[in-house]
Design a protein around this motif. Structure first.
Motif, mmCIF file in Angstrom:
data_model
loop_
_atom_site.group_PDB
_atom_site.id
_atom_site.type_symbol
_atom_site.label_atom_id
_atom_site.label_comp_id
_atom_site.label_asym_id
_atom_site.label_seq_id
_atom_site.Cartn_x
_atom_site.Cartn_y
_atom_site.Cartn_z
ATOM 1 N N ALA A 226 -25.152 -38.781 -5.212
ATOM 2 C CA ALA A 226 -24.120 -38.151 -6.114
ATOM 3 C C ALA A 226 -24.762 -37.199 -7.173
ATOM 4 O O ALA A 226 -24.272 -36.303 -7.468
ATOM 5 C CB ALA A 226 -23.156 -39.252 -6.605
ATOM 6 N N TYR B 252 -22.206 -29.109 -7.162
ATOM 7 C CA TYR B 252 -21.153 -30.067 -6.688
ATOM 8 C C TYR B 252 -20.357 -30.537 -7.574
ATOM 9 O O TYR B 252 -20.895 -30.856 -8.723
ATOM 10 C CB TYR B 252 -21.394 -30.887 -5.766
ATOM 11 N N THR C 148 -10.547 -34.084 -6.130
ATOM 12 C CA THR C 148 -9.595 -34.915 -5.931
ATOM 13 C C THR C 148 -8.572 -34.308 -5.101
ATOM 14 O O THR C 148 -8.288 -33.125 -5.844
ATOM 15 C CB THR C 148 -9.155 -35.855 -7.091
ATOM 16 N N TRP D 49 -7.646 -38.217 -1.917
ATOM 17 C CA TRP D 49 -8.854 -38.090 -1.169
ATOM 18 C C TRP D 49 -9.802 -37.675 -2.214
ATOM 19 O O TRP D 49 -9.458 -36.899 -3.126
ATOM 20 C CB TRP D 49 -8.969 -37.007 0.073
ATOM 21 N N GLN D 50 -11.000 -38.009 -2.264
ATOM 22 C CA GLN D 50 -11.843 -37.601 -3.226
ATOM 23 C C GLN D 50 -13.411 -37.842 -2.773
ATOM 24 O O GLN D 50 -13.821 -38.644 -2.016
ATOM 25 C CB GLN D 50 -11.903 -38.825 -4.499
ATOM 26 N N GLU D 51 -13.920 -36.594 -3.111
ATOM 27 C CA GLU D 51 -15.451 -36.306 -2.691
ATOM 28 C C GLU D 51 -16.010 -35.256 -3.563
ATOM 29 O O GLU D 51 -15.393 -34.769 -4.209
ATOM 30 C CB GLU D 51 -15.339 -35.974 -1.416
ATOM 31 N N TYR D 52 -17.197 -35.149 -3.665
ATOM 32 C CA TYR D 52 -17.908 -34.218 -4.188
ATOM 33 C C TYR D 52 -18.059 -32.857 -3.251
ATOM 34 O O TYR D 52 -18.438 -32.994 -2.167
ATOM 35 C CB TYR D 52 -19.572 -34.521 -4.338
ATOM 36 N N ASP D 53 -17.804 -31.614 -4.122
ATOM 37 C CA ASP D 53 -17.466 -30.588 -3.108
ATOM 38 C C ASP D 53 -17.917 -29.285 -3.896
ATOM 39 O O ASP D 53 -18.258 -29.504 -5.439
ATOM 40 C CB ASP D 53 -16.087 -30.604 -2.740
ATOM 41 N N VAL E 169 -16.154 -29.058 2.046
ATOM 42 C CA VAL E 169 -16.087 -30.542 2.486
ATOM 43 C C VAL E 169 -14.574 -31.045 2.523
ATOM 44 O O VAL E 169 -14.351 -31.436 3.499
ATOM 45 C CB VAL E 169 -16.680 -31.585 1.441
#
Length: 89
Positions: A5, A13, A17, A36-40, A47
């Motif tokens: 991360a 990135y 969210t 939904w949560q991710e690095y983008d 992503v």
């Protein structure tokens, strides 16, 4: 070993969210919320759009709306060299 991360944040990135509202397949008149949560990468969000493509192909629930929040957690102004030393005796 380097944290995945942290390395992604250094590459630009940011934490993304998405609030995904969808119609329940068993009760089409009801809306359900999925977070939904991710690095983008903003503003293209590759992503997130890959996830949405997966949703459309594999999940029966029809999408109603998606709300996106993004924050690039590591900014250039947060990185600066510190000179000197402070001793508390």
């Amino acid at each position: 070993m380097t944290d995945r991360a942290f390395m992604m944040r250094l590459q630009g990135y940011g934490l993304t969210t998405a609030e995904i509202h969808y119609y329940r397949p068993d009760a089409p008149s009801l809306l359900q919320l999925f977070v939904w949560q991710e690095y983008d990468l903003a503003p293209d969000f590759p992503v997130l759009f890959d996830f949405i493509d997966h949703w459309n192909r594999e999940i029966e629930a029809a999408l109603h709306s998606i709300r996106i929040a993004h924050d690039q957690l590591v900014r250039p102004t947060e990185w600066r060299a510190a000179r000197g030393e402070l001793r508390l005796d």
